[in-house]
Design a protein around this motif. Structure first.
Motif, PDB file in Angstrom:
ATOM      1  N   UNK A   1       0.847  -1.202   0.000  1.00  0.00           N
ATOM      2  CA  UNK A   1       0.000   0.000   0.000  1.00  0.00           C
ATOM      3  C   UNK A   1       0.881   1.249   0.000  1.00  0.00           C
ATOM      4  N   UNK A   2       2.143   1.102   0.414  1.00  0.00           N
ATOM      5  CA  UNK A   2       3.080   2.235   0.384  1.00  0.00           C
ATOM      6  C   UNK A   2       3.223   2.817  -1.014  1.00  0.00           C
ATOM      7  N   UNK A   3       2.920   2.017  -2.022  1.00  0.00           N
ATOM      8  CA  UNK A   3       2.987   2.495  -3.403  1.00  0.00           C
ATOM      9  C   UNK A   3       2.103   3.735  -3.597  1.00  0.00           C
ATOM     10  N   UNK A   4       0.985   3.808  -2.865  1.00  0.00           N
ATOM     11  CA  UNK A   4       0.038   4.920  -3.038  1.00  0.00           C
ATOM     12  C   UNK A   4       0.480   6.194  -2.316  1.00  0.00           C
ATOM     13  N   UNK A   5       1.490   6.099  -1.462  1.00  0.00           N
ATOM     14  CA  UNK A   5       1.886   7.263  -0.663  1.00  0.00           C
ATOM     15  C   UNK A   5       2.339   8.453  -1.522  1.00  0.00           C
ATOM     16  N   UNK A   6       3.144   8.251  -2.588  1.00  0.00           N
ATOM     17  CA  UNK A   6       3.503   9.404  -3.426  1.00  0.00           C
ATOM     18  C   UNK A   6       2.297  10.086  -4.066  1.00  0.00           C
ATOM     19  N   UNK A   7       1.257   9.297  -4.383  1.00  0.00           N
ATOM     20  CA  UNK A   7       0.050   9.886  -4.965  1.00  0.00           C
ATOM     21  C   UNK A   7      -0.656  10.777  -3.958  1.00  0.00           C
ATOM     22  N   UNK A   8      -0.710  10.299  -2.696  1.00  0.00           N
ATOM     23  CA  UNK A   8      -1.334  11.100  -1.641  1.00  0.00           C
ATOM     24  C   UNK A   8      -0.502  12.337  -1.342  1.00  0.00           C
ATOM     25  N   UNK A   9       0.833  12.168  -1.314  1.00  0.00           N
ATOM     26  CA  UNK A   9       1.708  13.306  -1.018  1.00  0.00           C
ATOM     27  C   UNK A   9       1.625  14.371  -2.099  1.00  0.00           C
ATOM     28  N   UNK A  10       1.340  13.956  -3.346  1.00  0.00           N
ATOM     29  CA  UNK A  10       1.222  14.919  -4.453  1.00  0.00           C
ATOM     30  C   UNK A  10      -0.185  15.480  -4.576  1.00  0.00           C
TER      31      UNK A  10
ATOM     32  N   UNK B   1      -6.060   3.968 -10.905  1.00  0.00           N
ATOM     33  CA  UNK B   1      -6.042   2.674 -11.595  1.00  0.00           C
ATOM     34  C   UNK B   1      -4.604   2.198 -11.800  1.00  0.00           C
ATOM     35  N   UNK B   2      -3.725   3.121 -12.158  1.00  0.00           N
ATOM     36  CA  UNK B   2      -2.312   2.757 -12.305  1.00  0.00           C
ATOM     37  C   UNK B   2      -1.747   2.253 -10.980  1.00  0.00           C
ATOM     38  N   UNK B   3      -2.212   2.872  -9.882  1.00  0.00           N
ATOM     39  CA  UNK B   3      -1.763   2.430  -8.565  1.00  0.00           C
ATOM     40  C   UNK B   3      -2.217   1.023  -8.231  1.00  0.00           C
ATOM     41  N   UNK B   4      -3.472   0.707  -8.608  1.00  0.00           N
ATOM     42  CA  UNK B   4      -3.997  -0.646  -8.362  1.00  0.00           C
ATOM     43  C   UNK B   4      -3.182  -1.672  -9.147  1.00  0.00           C
ATOM     44  N   UNK B   5      -2.896  -1.362 -10.413  1.00  0.00           N
ATOM     45  CA  UNK B   5      -2.091  -2.273 -11.232  1.00  0.00           C
ATOM     46  C   UNK B   5      -0.681  -2.410 -10.662  1.00  0.00           C
ATOM     47  N   UNK B   6      -0.099  -1.312 -10.220  1.00  0.00           N
ATOM     48  CA  UNK B   6       1.242  -1.356  -9.629  1.00  0.00           C
ATOM     49  C   UNK B   6       1.243  -2.190  -8.356  1.00  0.00           C
ATOM     50  N   UNK B   7       0.183  -2.047  -7.561  1.00  0.00           N
ATOM     51  CA  UNK B   7       0.050  -2.839  -6.332  1.00  0.00           C
ATOM     52  C   UNK B   7       0.025  -4.331  -6.652  1.00  0.00           C
ATOM     53  N   UNK B   8      -0.752  -4.714  -7.668  1.00  0.00           N
ATOM     54  CA  UNK B   8      -0.849  -6.124  -8.050  1.00  0.00           C
ATOM     55  C   UNK B   8       0.508  -6.648  -8.527  1.00  0.00           C
ATOM     56  N   UNK B   9       1.161  -5.889  -9.389  1.00  0.00           N
ATOM     57  CA  UNK B   9       2.468  -6.312  -9.910  1.00  0.00           C
ATOM     58  C   UNK B   9       3.489  -6.451  -8.792  1.00  0.00           C
ATOM     59  N   UNK B  10       3.527  -5.472  -7.909  1.00  0.00           N
ATOM     60  CA  UNK B  10       4.500  -5.505  -6.817  1.00  0.00           C
ATOM     61  C   UNK B  10       4.201  -6.668  -5.873  1.00  0.00           C
ATOM     62  N   UNK B  11       2.915  -6.942  -5.650  1.00  0.00           N
ATOM     63  CA  UNK B  11       2.542  -8.029  -4.751  1.00  0.00           C
ATOM     64  C   UNK B  11       2.937  -9.381  -5.329  1.00  0.00           C
ATOM     65  N   UNK B  12       2.709  -9.585  -6.621  1.00  0.00           N
ATOM     66  CA  UNK B  12       3.114 -10.831  -7.269  1.00  0.00           C
ATOM     67  C   UNK B  12       4.627 -11.004  -7.211  1.00  0.00           C
ATOM     68  N   UNK B  13       5.356  -9.915  -7.473  1.00  0.00           N
ATOM     69  CA  UNK B  13       6.813  -9.965  -7.404  1.00  0.00           C
ATOM     70  C   UNK B  13       7.277 -10.266  -5.981  1.00  0.00           C
TER      71      UNK B  13
END
Length: 479
Positions: A205-214, A224-236
């Motif tokens: 969920x830390x992936x979303x922090x830059x979006x909130x900070x901006x 939506x890009x954040x959700x996809x990034x979350x999925x990719x990072x979680x699988x990795x």
């Protein structure tokens, strides 16, 4: 069974007596010990499977005292041995390992195993047993398709942890004396998800922090890009967790709690882990390259490479291991910034490194405190620390946590912050909250009450959740 029964009970090793496979165990032990010679076993395999097993047995040390043995098979051996029967271990694993296991368990009268270039499996095992005991001259306990010809020549067959199809093929032989059922598919799926550590995905969920900070969380395409990034990072991350657990088998089996992990406890096949890890990794990078900016894939690659280095080597180095863990958390923020195409501030990076270094040291402190409680003084297995390092680790960890508070305080005075928030002075209220949380976390750790990963602990702890909620309200009020 009569006490004077002259028919020996022959027991297979891999997947039968042992809830694991020694060929895979030895390959993983070799990879852990010789990561720079990873391709050497491929050359050994060219000389045949028996040659591969011999070279791995000579190169890879396995602690047979911690291996996951099947208690049901041990009970069977115990009953038959008490009845006066001769017990034979017959395995396709190499003789070196088989002899060590027999010496450890003290249950076998004879050991037959792979040696002198002969891979003792399937028909070769059957022929060896027929040569020694004759047709129907032995009972046999096994678990795989390779055991079908051995069962066919036996008086009685014991089928251990075999799937439904193999059970039916064995039953068709007409000599099955007992079946020890495998784990149910649903339970196997739960175990697989536990090995993937799906509960740890919350860290991403830390992936979303830059979006909130901006202040860009109101833009659907970026969310939506954040959700996809979350999925990719979680699988990795799950791929990394699987690989880490596979390489950490010896250390995990000696650990008080980690020995219950699926691979260490023999609850999940090593082969499943070795197949699932690259599949998850391919899925993660496939989705990332297809749907997200290339910079995100580059950060994801860096995360995987650093984590691989951590699993193979860096985790054994004092201080560098904790700094690496902090960097891996920070890479989640960098990945988020890449996925959202938003700038990442100096303040957020500095705060992240200090707070996550503190939490990494919390984890090390908790492990070493438990080792000291058990009276251990030697270096922790697979780590670069001694139980005597506790006081220094707590000092460094608390100092790092307090530095994150300082970074937060200085952030309120930055010109960019003043321009971004309408009431930046309110952010000062977050400083005492963070001071409280860091102090409380370290006090609980000092008292021995930190039993989870500190990030996971924070997500379960009511006080931590309340602090997080107040944090969010303060930044919302400052906006």
């Amino acid at each position: 069974m009569r006490r004077d029964d002259p028919i020996p009970l022959v027991v297979d090793l891999d997947g039968t007596l042992l809830r694991s496979d020694l060929l895979l165990e030895s390959a993983l032990a070799y990879t852990r010990a010789q990561p720079l010679r990873l391709l050497a076993p491929l050359a050994w395999l060219a000389g045949g499977k028996a040659h591969l097993k011999q070279r791995l047995a000579q190169a890879a040390e396995i602690d047979v005292t911690t291996l996951p043995y099947d208690q049901r098979v041990l009970d069977l051996i115990g009953r038959e041995r008490a009845a006066g029967r001769r017990i034979v271990l017959a395995t396709a694993s190499h003789q070196l390992y088989a002899e060590r296991i027999a010496a450890h368990l003290q249950l076998f009268d004879e050991v037959l195993a792979t040696e002198n270039g002969v891979n003792l499996s399937a028909e070769r095992k059957r022929d060896r047993l027929l040569q020694q005991y004759g047709q129907r001259g032995y009972d046999y306990a096994g678990n795989s398709n390779d055991d079908l010809p051995v069962w066919a020549a036996a008086r009685h067959a014991y089928v251990v942890s075999a799937g439904g199809r193999l059970q039916r093929r064995a039953a068709a032989l007409g000599n099955v004396a007992a079946v020890m059922a495998p784990v149910a598919p649903l339970q196997q799926l739960r175990t697989m998800l536990r090995a993937m550590r799906v509960h740890q995905w919350v860290k991403n969920v830390l992936i979303f922090l830059p979006l909130l900070a901006a202040h860009a969380a109101n833009q659907p395409t970026r969310v939506l890009a954040g959700v996809l990034a979350f999925i990719c990072f979680s699988l990795c991350a799950s791929s990394v967790y699987l690989l880490n657990d596979l390489l950490d088998l010896p250390d995990d089996r000696r650990h008080k709690s980690k020995r219950k992990r699926p691979f260490a406890a023999g609850q999940l096949s090593l082969g499943i882990g070795m197949a699932l890890a690259p599949l998850l990794l391919l899925a993660a990078f496939g989705l990332a390259l297809w749907l997200l900016p290339w910079r995100f894939s580059a950060v994801l690659l860096a995360y995987y490479a650093i984590t691989l280095g951590y699993s193979l080597y860096l985790k054994r180095l004092m201080a560098l291991d904790a700094i690496t863990l902090a960097a891996l958390y920070t890479l989640r923020l960098i990945a988020g910034a890449a996925a959202f195409a938003v700038p990442l501030t100096f303040w957020l990076l500095a705060f992240s490194m200090f707070i996550f270094l503190s939490l990494a040291l919390v984890k090390r402190y908790a492990e070493l405190r438990e080792a000291r409680r058990r009276g251990e003084t030697a270096q922790a297995s697979g780590r670069g620390y001694f139980p005597g390092d506790l006081e220094m680790i707590s000092s460094l960890g608390a100092a790092s946590g307090y530095l994150s508070v300082l970074v937060l305080a200085l952030y309120t005075q930055d010109r960019a912050t003043v321009a971004l928030y309408s009431r930046p002075q309110l952010i000062w209220l977050a400083c005492p909250l963070l001071l409280f949380w860091v102090t409380r976390t370290w006090m609980l750790t000092h008292r021995g009450q930190m039993h989870d990963d500190p990030v996971v602990f924070a997500l379960k702890d009511r006080a931590s959740l309340l602090v997080g909620l107040l944090f969010a309200l303060i930044f919302w009020g400052a906006s």
